[in-house]
Design a protein around this motif. Structure first.
Motif, PDB file in Angstrom:
ATOM      1  N   SER A  95       0.827  -1.208   0.000  1.00 35.29           N
ATOM      2  CA  SER A  95       0.000   0.000   0.000  1.00 35.29           C
ATOM      3  C   SER A  95       0.857   1.252   0.000  1.00 35.29           C
ATOM      4  O   SER A  95       1.888   1.312   0.678  1.00 35.29           O
ATOM      5  CB  SER A  95      -0.926   0.009   1.230  1.00 35.29           C
ATOM      6  N   GLU A  96       0.406   2.242  -0.741  1.00 35.26           N
ATOM      7  CA  GLU A  96       1.028   3.560  -0.757  1.00 35.26           C
ATOM      8  C   GLU A  96      -0.032   4.595  -0.399  1.00 35.26           C
ATOM      9  O   GLU A  96      -1.205   4.433  -0.756  1.00 35.26           O
ATOM     10  CB  GLU A  96       1.599   3.874  -2.138  1.00 35.26           C
ATOM     11  N   VAL A 141      -3.400   3.643  -2.397  1.00 34.72           N
ATOM     12  CA  VAL A 141      -3.145   3.014  -3.693  1.00 34.72           C
ATOM     13  C   VAL A 141      -2.367   1.730  -3.399  1.00 34.72           C
ATOM     14  O   VAL A 141      -1.380   1.754  -2.668  1.00 34.72           O
ATOM     15  CB  VAL A 141      -2.328   3.938  -4.613  1.00 34.72           C
ATOM     16  N   THR A 186      -0.860  -2.388  -4.585  1.00 35.94           N
ATOM     17  CA  THR A 186      -0.437  -3.364  -5.592  1.00 35.94           C
ATOM     18  C   THR A 186      -0.450  -4.743  -4.953  1.00 35.94           C
ATOM     19  O   THR A 186       0.123  -4.932  -3.876  1.00 35.94           O
ATOM     20  CB  THR A 186       0.977  -3.050  -6.106  1.00 35.94           C
ATOM     21  N   ARG A 228      -0.913  -0.779  -8.656  1.00 32.45           N
ATOM     22  CA  ARG A 228      -1.177   0.599  -8.237  1.00 32.45           C
ATOM     23  C   ARG A 228      -2.656   0.962  -8.441  1.00 32.45           C
ATOM     24  O   ARG A 228      -3.001   1.935  -9.095  1.00 32.45           O
ATOM     25  CB  ARG A 228      -0.258   1.593  -8.953  1.00 32.45           C
ATOM     26  N   ARG A 244      -6.067   2.484  -7.621  1.00 34.81           N
ATOM     27  CA  ARG A 244      -6.518   3.660  -6.871  1.00 34.81           C
ATOM     28  C   ARG A 244      -7.857   3.354  -6.209  1.00 34.81           C
ATOM     29  O   ARG A 244      -8.850   3.120  -6.890  1.00 34.81           O
ATOM     30  CB  ARG A 244      -6.645   4.865  -7.799  1.00 34.81           C
TER      31      ARG A 244
END
Length: 335
Positions: A160-161, A180, A182, A193, A195
């Motif tokens: 997670s970002e 965001v 992956t 990525r 969203r």
């Protein structure tokens, strides 16, 4: 299953716990994924889903469930139904742990709910999406729970970002950004990525927690979505801000409120907030409406129309609530 097992271990679910599984079985895979993971974990699962409240308040007493998974709004509805049936959840139920997702609620709402439950009951926030594989991204531990934060506890399999929704650059600790993620080991429908449009505040100290999970960053609860933000007379408004205000006013139902906007206008210059007065409240409905209006003005810098209704006028939700309703797309608000 490994990811949800880590979720269960984080909040203290034990093999042999009796679990009321209250998530639904629609296109969101929360209910079915919980069922499979609870079986593998060794818990005794009752896959009831939402609904049948009159029976469920009795089963929670008679079957002595110790863990539950559901929407927090559904639990509050069950608490109210139990009290009307002469059942005191704090005395008559045995629930110890709750995993609540599908709807983010304020810390005030959660604290009120915990106060009505058996002593020591903790209502843990859980977060995930179908694209990630279910409710596997985040969960609070007993230490981060008090700070209204969750660990991204499966970051080694779902990375997670927290990014600025406009620039897609990482935000600094303490700042708000969009989740965001992956999937790193998902074979069916992997995403890169992805969203979510869900907005959270990155913890001021994301890699520090008394539980020892220093590798798994902490984030706040979901505060809104980048696509449900309202701009009223130039002021940015998130539904979670409205909820925070309502949760702080004595005499109002915390699980029943709506925002009404005009669907015919491209530029919003009017917003109506509808609330409910609980029976036995010390203040009259008009006084409660004035109190909410004043607090919204102080919080948002915006004057809103507030209407206070009697109990039962506004809808309750078994799963995720729809808080923003557009006039023209729905019937007029209650009068």
């Amino acid at each position: 299953m490994r990811q949800l097992a880590r979720i269960y271990r984080t909040v203290g679910v034990r093999a042999g716990d009796r679990v009321y599984q209250g998530y639904g079985y629609g296109l969101w895979i929360g209910g079915s994924s919980m069922d499979e993971a609870l079986k593998a974990y060794g818990a005794v699962n009752f896959p009831v889903g939402p609904g049948r409240g009159e029976l469920m308040v009795q089963w929670l007493r008679d079957h002595r469930h110790t863990v539950t998974t559901m929407s927090p709004l559904w639990l509050m509805t069950l608490i109210q139904q139990a009290r009307k049936a002469g059942i005191d959840p704090r005395r008559d139920w045995a629930l110890r742990v709750g995993l609540f997702g599908g709807q983010s609620v304020s810390a005030t709402f959660r604290s009120e709910m915990e106060a009505l439950m058996p002593e020591g009951f903790l209502a843990h926030n859980i977060y995930g999406t179908t694209e990630a594989g279910g409710p596997v991204l985040g969960v609070s531990c007993p230490h981060s729970h008090g700070d209204d934060e969750m660990h991204l506890v499966n970051d080694d399999s779902v990375l997670s970002e927290i990014l600025d929704p406009q620039t897609l650059r990482p935000v600094a600790p303490g700042e708000v950004g969009e989740i965001v993620f992956t999937t790193l080991d998902k074979e069916a429908s992997p995403v890169l990525r992805w969203r979510t449009r869900d907005l959270v505040r990155r913890s001021a100290q994301p890699y520090r927690c008394a539980c020892g999970r220093h590798a798994y960053a902490r984030i706040g609860r979901i505060i809104g979505r980048s696509d449900d933000m309202l701009k009223v007379r130039g002021v940015l408004v998130y539904p979670s801000q409205i909820e925070d205000v309502i949760a702080g006013v004595e005499g109002l139902a915390k699980d029943a409120w709506q925002i009404y906007i005009d669907s015919e206008r491209s530029v919003l210059d009017h917003m109506e907030v509808a609330v409910e007065r609980v029976p036995g409240a010390d203040c009259a409905g008009d006084d409660l409406a004035r109190e909410v209006r004043a607090r919204l003005k102080a919080r948002l810098g915006l004057t809103c129309e507030v209407r206070c209704h009697d109990e039962g006028a506004l809808p309750r939700y078994e799963a995720k609530a729809t808080r923003v309703l557009r006039r023209g797309a729905v019937e007029a608000s209650p009068t």
